[in-house]
Design an enzyme around this catalytic site. Structure first.
Site, mmCIF file in Angstrom:
data_model
loop_
_atom_site.group_PDB
_atom_site.id
_atom_site.type_symbol
_atom_site.label_atom_id
_atom_site.label_comp_id
_atom_site.label_asym_id
_atom_site.label_seq_id
_atom_site.Cartn_x
_atom_site.Cartn_y
_atom_site.Cartn_z
ATOM 1 N N HIS A 157 -4.595 -4.769 -2.165
ATOM 2 C CA HIS A 157 -5.038 -4.441 -0.798
ATOM 3 C C HIS A 157 -5.250 -2.941 -0.611
ATOM 4 O O HIS A 157 -5.100 -2.417 0.492
ATOM 5 C CB HIS A 157 -4.032 -4.980 0.228
ATOM 6 C CG HIS A 157 -4.033 -6.479 0.328
ATOM 7 N ND1 HIS A 157 -2.972 -7.210 0.820
ATOM 8 C CD2 HIS A 157 -4.985 -7.398 -0.002
ATOM 9 C CE1 HIS A 157 -3.280 -8.505 0.778
ATOM 10 N NE2 HIS A 157 -4.482 -8.639 0.279
ATOM 11 N N CYS A 180 -18.499 10.649 7.144
ATOM 12 C CA CYS A 180 -19.190 11.297 6.016
ATOM 13 C C CYS A 180 -18.657 10.861 4.648
ATOM 14 O O CYS A 180 -19.206 11.252 3.625
ATOM 15 C CB CYS A 180 -19.105 12.816 6.140
ATOM 16 S SG CYS A 180 -17.466 13.470 5.773
ATOM 17 N N ASN A 200 12.630 -14.645 -2.683
ATOM 18 C CA ASN A 200 12.362 -14.425 -1.258
ATOM 19 C C ASN A 200 13.625 -14.727 -0.458
ATOM 20 O O ASN A 200 14.481 -15.491 -0.903
ATOM 21 C CB ASN A 200 11.214 -15.324 -0.780
ATOM 22 C CG ASN A 200 10.538 -14.797 0.485
ATOM 23 O OD1 ASN A 200 11.191 -14.522 1.495
ATOM 24 N ND2 ASN A 200 9.222 -14.661 0.435
ATOM 25 N N ALA A 228 15.559 -9.178 -2.665
ATOM 26 C CA ALA A 228 14.920 -8.784 -3.921
ATOM 27 C C ALA A 228 15.737 -7.714 -4.645
ATOM 28 O O ALA A 228 15.814 -7.709 -5.878
ATOM 29 C CB ALA A 228 13.510 -8.272 -3.642
ATOM 30 N N CYS A 269 -13.138 9.478 5.384
ATOM 31 C CA CYS A 269 -13.788 9.716 6.676
ATOM 32 C C CYS A 269 -14.808 8.610 6.939
ATOM 33 O O CYS A 269 -15.659 8.329 6.086
ATOM 34 C CB CYS A 269 -14.474 11.085 6.676
ATOM 35 S SG CYS A 269 -15.488 11.329 8.150
ATOM 36 N N VAL A 284 0.841 -1.197 0.000
ATOM 37 C CA VAL A 284 0.000 0.000 0.000
ATOM 38 C C VAL A 284 0.884 1.259 0.000
ATOM 39 O O VAL A 284 0.445 2.334 0.349
ATOM 40 C CB VAL A 284 -0.941 -0.019 1.231
ATOM 41 C CG1 VAL A 284 -1.920 -1.176 1.130
ATOM 42 C CG2 VAL A 284 -0.164 -0.105 2.550
ATOM 43 N N THR A 326 6.691 -12.111 -0.755
ATOM 44 C CA THR A 326 5.427 -12.351 -0.055
ATOM 45 C C THR A 326 5.511 -13.677 0.685
ATOM 46 O O THR A 326 6.063 -14.641 0.160
ATOM 47 C CB THR A 326 4.196 -12.311 -1.001
ATOM 48 O OG1 THR A 326 3.035 -12.678 -0.246
ATOM 49 C CG2 THR A 326 4.327 -13.220 -2.196
ATOM 50 N N CYS A 342 -11.584 14.271 10.205
ATOM 51 C CA CYS A 342 -12.229 14.980 9.089
ATOM 52 C C CYS A 342 -12.719 16.336 9.609
ATOM 53 O O CYS A 342 -12.867 16.535 10.822
ATOM 54 C CB CYS A 342 -13.417 14.129 8.633
ATOM 55 S SG CYS A 342 -14.384 14.830 7.290
#
Ligand code: NAD
Length: 251
Positions: free
Chosen positions: A118, A129, A212, A231, A126, A102, A187, A147
């Site tokens: 993901h 809202c 890996n 890697a 928020c 992410v 992973t 917010c």
């Protein structure tokens, strides 16, 4: 033939190559992984910190971990492993990167077709809202960020207990079904359904290359080639071999 040459051979012979990346590819950019030595889960229990119910129950506590991670991720830069995948795409030898990360480092490295399985930490929503915010405009020093309506912001990342964004799920499995080769990088292959992407590809005849530091449940069962190591060293070596095979010169 050594594992790097075998991996390069598979990539050069394939028409459609995809990569599946996990937290391990970003470790050398300074972002800790969840599992493995020095993984975040040694410090934080995943069910207490990464489950959507925990976030709803005690956002203040979960934001303690998130703010710590955000401060690291916001400063992080791609490492040679991210750049190697971007170069592979430019060579026409990586049709898409499916990432569980992410951190947006594949975008920063220059890959164009990226599926964020993901979600992303780049934006927040928020809980009250639905207003959207960009992470770059948020102050992570006093979590939880709020917010203008007073509601608590939640990063647009998929917590345990939340569904995978349907478009990402659909696109990923279409790619897995049509790929001739999958490069699986960093992973632990323990989070489903992401871990079933290489399994699906394999069942449709694809070759699976795994990079890996340590063996995973895919190793020796799903992976045809296992390149053990960092890697940031392995991927550039594979890309150099691919170029050698494509263009005939030494890189
Ligand atoms: P994981 O934390 O479960 O496993 C990391 C894997 O990477 C381990 O198998 C480890 O051996 C390997 N690894 C560590 N350093 C490496 C290196 N330098 N080179 C190669 N391999 C290395 O990661 P996961 O399978 O991606 O699952 C964790 C979930 O948490 C995913 O959804 C992931 O996106 C998310 N997460 C994301 C980030 C991020 O965005 N950078 C960071 C932590 C966790």
């Amino acid at each position: 033939m050594d594992q790097i040459s075998k991996a390069a051979e598979i990539i050069v012979s394939a028409n459609t190559v995809i990569a599946l990346t996990g937290a391990g590819i970003s470790v050398e950019s300074g972002i800790p992984a969840f599992r493995g030595s020095q993984g975040l889960w040694e410090k934080y229990d995943p069910m207490e910190y990464a489950h959507i119910e925990s976030f709803r129950r005690n956002p203040q506590k979960v934001w303690g971990m998130l703010a710590e991670l955000y401060k690291i991720v916001m400063k992080a830069q791609p490492n040679p492993a991210h750049y190697a995948l971007a170069e592979l795409e430019k060579l026409g030898k990586c049709q898409a990167v499916i990432t569980q990360n992410v951190d947006a480092l594949h975008q920063k490295a220059g890959n164009e077709r990226i599926i964020e399985f993901h979600g992303t930490g780049e934006t927040l929503t928020c809980m009250a809202c639905g207003k959207k915010y960009e992470a770059k405009n948020i102050d992570f020093d006093n979590p939880p960020p709020l917010c203008t309506c007073g509601g608590i912001l939640k990063p647009d990342i998929v917590f345990f207990g939340e569904p995978i964004p349907s478009d990402a799920l659909h696109q990923s499995f279409l790619l897995a079904e049509s790929a001739d080769a999958v490069i699986v990088v960093g992973t632990s292959a323990q989070v489903y359904p992401a871990a079933s992407i290489p399994e699906t590809a394999k069942s449709r005849g694809a070759k699976v290359i795994e990079v890996n530091l340590e063996p995973t449940p895919l190793t020796g069962r799903i992976s045809d080639v296992f390149c053990q190591g960092k890697a940031s060293q392995i991927l550039p070596a594979i890309v150099n071999k691919v170029k050698e095979k494509l263009f005939g010169a030494k890189y």
